[in-house]
Design a protein around this motif. Sequence first.
Motif, PDB file in Angstrom:
ATOM      1  N   LYS A  61       0.839  -1.191   0.000  1.00  0.00           N
ATOM      2  CA  LYS A  61       0.000   0.000   0.000  1.00  0.00           C
ATOM      3  C   LYS A  61       0.877   1.245   0.000  1.00  0.00           C
ATOM      4  CE  LYS A  61      -4.154  -1.805   2.031  1.00  0.00           C
ATOM      5  NZ  LYS A  61      -5.238  -1.550   2.941  1.00  0.00           N
ATOM      6  N   THR A  62       0.515   2.186  -0.802  1.00  0.00           N
ATOM      7  CA  THR A  62       1.191   3.474  -0.851  1.00  0.00           C
ATOM      8  C   THR A  62       0.150   4.556  -0.623  1.00  0.00           C
ATOM      9  OG1 THR A  62       0.838   3.713  -3.232  1.00  0.00           O
ATOM     10  CG2 THR A  62       2.859   2.582  -2.527  1.00  0.00           C
ATOM     11  N   ARG A  63       0.581   5.783  -0.595  1.00  0.00           N
ATOM     12  CA  ARG A  63      -0.374   6.876  -0.414  1.00  0.00           C
ATOM     13  C   ARG A  63      -1.389   6.909  -1.547  1.00  0.00           C
ATOM     14  NH1 ARG A  63       3.797  11.566   1.545  1.00  0.00           N
ATOM     15  NH2 ARG A  63       4.046  10.761   3.635  1.00  0.00           N
ATOM     16  N   GLU A  64      -0.927   6.544  -2.734  1.00  0.00           N
ATOM     17  CA  GLU A  64      -1.822   6.585  -3.884  1.00  0.00           C
ATOM     18  C   GLU A  64      -2.867   5.477  -3.830  1.00  0.00           C
ATOM     19  OE1 GLU A  64       1.621   6.682  -4.194  1.00  0.00           O
ATOM     20  OE2 GLU A  64       1.612   8.853  -4.413  1.00  0.00           O
ATOM     21  N   THR A  65      -2.526   4.314  -3.262  1.00  0.00           N
ATOM     22  CA  THR A  65      -3.463   3.190  -3.221  1.00  0.00           C
ATOM     23  C   THR A  65      -4.127   3.036  -1.852  1.00  0.00           C
ATOM     24  OG1 THR A  65      -1.712   1.633  -2.628  1.00  0.00           O
ATOM     25  CG2 THR A  65      -2.166   1.937  -4.982  1.00  0.00           C
ATOM     26  N   ALA A  66      -3.861   3.946  -0.937  1.00  0.00           N
ATOM     27  CA  ALA A  66      -4.426   3.858   0.417  1.00  0.00           C
ATOM     28  C   ALA A  66      -5.911   4.183   0.382  1.00  0.00           C
ATOM     29  CB  ALA A  66      -3.703   4.810   1.348  1.00  0.00           C
ATOM     30  N   SER A  67      -6.569   3.857   1.470  1.00  0.00           N
ATOM     31  CA  SER A  67      -8.010   4.091   1.554  1.00  0.00           C
ATOM     32  C   SER A  67      -8.306   5.586   1.591  1.00  0.00           C
ATOM     33  CB  SER A  67      -8.571   3.428   2.810  1.00  0.00           C
ATOM     34  OG  SER A  67      -8.097   4.102   3.960  1.00  0.00           O
ATOM     35  N   ALA A  68      -9.558   5.886   1.312  1.00  0.00           N
ATOM     36  CA  ALA A  68      -9.986   7.298   1.334  1.00  0.00           C
ATOM     37  C   ALA A  68      -9.852   7.868   2.742  1.00  0.00           C
ATOM     38  CB  ALA A  68     -11.421   7.407   0.844  1.00  0.00           C
ATOM     39  N   GLY A  69     -10.095   7.043   3.770  1.00  0.00           N
ATOM     40  CA  GLY A  69      -9.964   7.500   5.152  1.00  0.00           C
ATOM     41  C   GLY A  69      -8.536   7.900   5.486  1.00  0.00           C
ATOM     42  N   TYR A  70      -7.573   7.123   4.985  1.00  0.00           N
ATOM     43  CA  TYR A  70      -6.169   7.451   5.221  1.00  0.00           C
ATOM     44  C   TYR A  70      -5.821   8.771   4.541  1.00  0.00           C
ATOM     45  CZ  TYR A  70      -1.123   7.452   4.825  1.00  0.00           C
ATOM     46  OH  TYR A  70       0.192   7.816   4.866  1.00  0.00           O
ATOM     47  N   ARG A  71      -6.250   8.922   3.295  1.00  0.00           N
ATOM     48  CA  ARG A  71      -5.929  10.169   2.577  1.00  0.00           C
ATOM     49  C   ARG A  71      -6.563  11.370   3.264  1.00  0.00           C
ATOM     50  NH1 ARG A  71      -6.647   6.753  -1.866  1.00  0.00           N
ATOM     51  NH2 ARG A  71      -8.725   7.545  -2.262  1.00  0.00           N
ATOM     52  N   LEU A  74      -4.524  12.093   6.362  1.00  0.00           N
ATOM     53  CA  LEU A  74      -3.244  12.695   5.975  1.00  0.00           C
ATOM     54  C   LEU A  74      -3.420  14.159   5.608  1.00  0.00           C
ATOM     55  CD1 LEU A  74      -0.228  12.306   5.449  1.00  0.00           C
ATOM     56  CD2 LEU A  74      -0.822  11.618   3.121  1.00  0.00           C
ATOM     57  N   GLU A  75      -4.460  14.473   4.870  1.00  0.00           N
ATOM     58  CA  GLU A  75      -4.725  15.874   4.517  1.00  0.00           C
ATOM     59  C   GLU A  75      -4.977  16.721   5.767  1.00  0.00           C
ATOM     60  OE1 GLU A  75      -7.902  16.104   1.695  1.00  0.00           O
ATOM     61  OE2 GLU A  75      -6.900  14.730   0.308  1.00  0.00           O
ATOM     62  N   ALA A  76      -5.733  16.173   6.722  1.00  0.00           N
ATOM     63  CA  ALA A  76      -6.012  16.907   7.966  1.00  0.00           C
ATOM     64  C   ALA A  76      -4.728  17.114   8.754  1.00  0.00           C
ATOM     65  CB  ALA A  76      -7.033  16.146   8.805  1.00  0.00           C
ATOM     66  N   HIS A  77      -3.871  16.099   8.779  1.00  0.00           N
ATOM     67  CA  HIS A  77      -2.594  16.218   9.495  1.00  0.00           C
ATOM     68  C   HIS A  77      -1.726  17.295   8.858  1.00  0.00           C
ATOM     69  CE1 HIS A  77       1.186  15.227  11.403  1.00  0.00           C
ATOM     70  NE2 HIS A  77       1.720  15.098  10.211  1.00  0.00           N
ATOM     71  N   LEU A  78      -1.597  17.248   7.541  1.00  0.00           N
ATOM     72  CA  LEU A  78      -0.757  18.225   6.851  1.00  0.00           C
ATOM     73  C   LEU A  78      -1.290  19.644   7.030  1.00  0.00           C
ATOM     74  CD1 LEU A  78       0.072  16.253   3.596  1.00  0.00           C
ATOM     75  CD2 LEU A  78       1.559  16.663   5.563  1.00  0.00           C
ATOM     76  N   ALA A  79      -2.607  19.794   7.132  1.00  0.00           N
ATOM     77  CA  ALA A  79      -3.187  21.117   7.332  1.00  0.00           C
ATOM     78  C   ALA A  79      -2.933  21.628   8.748  1.00  0.00           C
ATOM     79  CB  ALA A  79      -4.688  21.080   7.061  1.00  0.00           C
ATOM     80  N   ALA A  80      -2.792  20.711   9.705  1.00  0.00           N
ATOM     81  CA  ALA A  80      -2.628  21.111  11.103  1.00  0.00           C
ATOM     82  C   ALA A  80      -1.176  21.239  11.537  1.00  0.00           C
ATOM     83  CB  ALA A  80      -3.321  20.096  12.008  1.00  0.00           C
ATOM     84  N   VAL A  81      -0.237  20.695  10.781  1.00  0.00           N
ATOM     85  CA  VAL A  81       1.164  20.685  11.180  1.00  0.00           C
ATOM     86  C   VAL A  81       1.777  22.063  10.976  1.00  0.00           C
ATOM     87  CG1 VAL A  81       3.439  19.765  10.552  1.00  0.00           C
ATOM     88  CG2 VAL A  81       1.496  18.249  10.753  1.00  0.00           C
ATOM     89  N   ASP A  82       2.491  22.514  11.980  1.00  0.00           N
ATOM     90  CA  ASP A  82       3.191  23.791  11.893  1.00  0.00           C
ATOM     91  C   ASP A  82       4.567  23.534  11.275  1.00  0.00           C
ATOM     92  OD1 ASP A  82       4.309  26.255  12.157  1.00  0.00           O
ATOM     93  OD2 ASP A  82       4.268  26.296  14.346  1.00  0.00           O
ATOM     94  N   PRO A  83       4.824  24.025  10.065  1.00  0.00           N
ATOM     95  CA  PRO A  83       6.108  23.760   9.420  1.00  0.00           C
ATOM     96  C   PRO A  83       7.300  24.283  10.225  1.00  0.00           C
ATOM     97  CG  PRO A  83       4.565  24.743   7.865  1.00  0.00           C
ATOM     98  CD  PRO A  83       3.930  24.791   9.216  1.00  0.00           C
ATOM     99  N   ALA A  84       7.088  25.279  11.057  1.00  0.00           N
ATOM    100  CA  ALA A  84       8.189  25.831  11.845  1.00  0.00           C
ATOM    101  C   ALA A  84       8.695  24.827  12.878  1.00  0.00           C
ATOM    102  CB  ALA A  84       7.754  27.116  12.542  1.00  0.00           C
ATOM    103  N   LEU A  85       7.837  23.873  13.271  1.00  0.00           N
ATOM    104  CA  LEU A  85       8.239  22.894  14.270  1.00  0.00           C
ATOM    105  C   LEU A  85       8.850  21.642  13.651  1.00  0.00           C
ATOM    106  CD1 LEU A  85       5.163  23.125  16.650  1.00  0.00           C
ATOM    107  CD2 LEU A  85       7.378  24.252  16.868  1.00  0.00           C
ATOM    108  N   GLN A  86       8.872  21.569  12.344  1.00  0.00           N
ATOM    109  CA  GLN A  86       9.414  20.397  11.669  1.00  0.00           C
ATOM    110  C   GLN A  86      10.920  20.546  11.500  1.00  0.00           C
ATOM    111  OE1 GLN A  86       7.503  18.121   9.190  1.00  0.00           O
ATOM    112  NE2 GLN A  86       5.625  18.423  10.304  1.00  0.00           N
TER     113      GLN A  86
END
Length: 136
Positions: A61-71, A74-86
């Motif tokens: 399984k990759t991001r492209e073949t993952a379930s809709a729930g995973y995608r 992932l989108e919610a996580h990326l929207a919430a992550v502060d790039p300054a803390l990475q």
Amino acid sequence: MPAYAAQLRLLTARIITTANEHVGSSAVRALRILPPGAVDTTLPPATDRSAPGPAAAGPVKTRETASAGYRLALEAHLAAVDPALQRPAAPDDGDSSRIPADAQAVFADYRARTRETASVIQDATIRRARAERDVA
């Protein structure tokens, strides 16, 4: 019944409460304290063990073949992550030719802070090991 098991049984409510507070949800509902020897921790002889092989059948399984729930997650996580803390993806091989000129100072500062943090952690670890050795 060994004393440690009795102690753990007495502390069960406190352990569950602390674990749930740390996790932030009611993930832990019960603890089961096993008596000594209840779980066999010995490995079977090498001849009885199966050789490690590839994972179970099925496509990878990759991001492209993952379930809709995973995608969606992932989108919610990326929207919430502060790039300054990475942590920046800095090449740690010391080759600064791959870093753009305008970012070299930032990466040099990052490397210096990382080395300083590692040094502090190493010093604390050495102090703790010496203290434990002196107590023993």
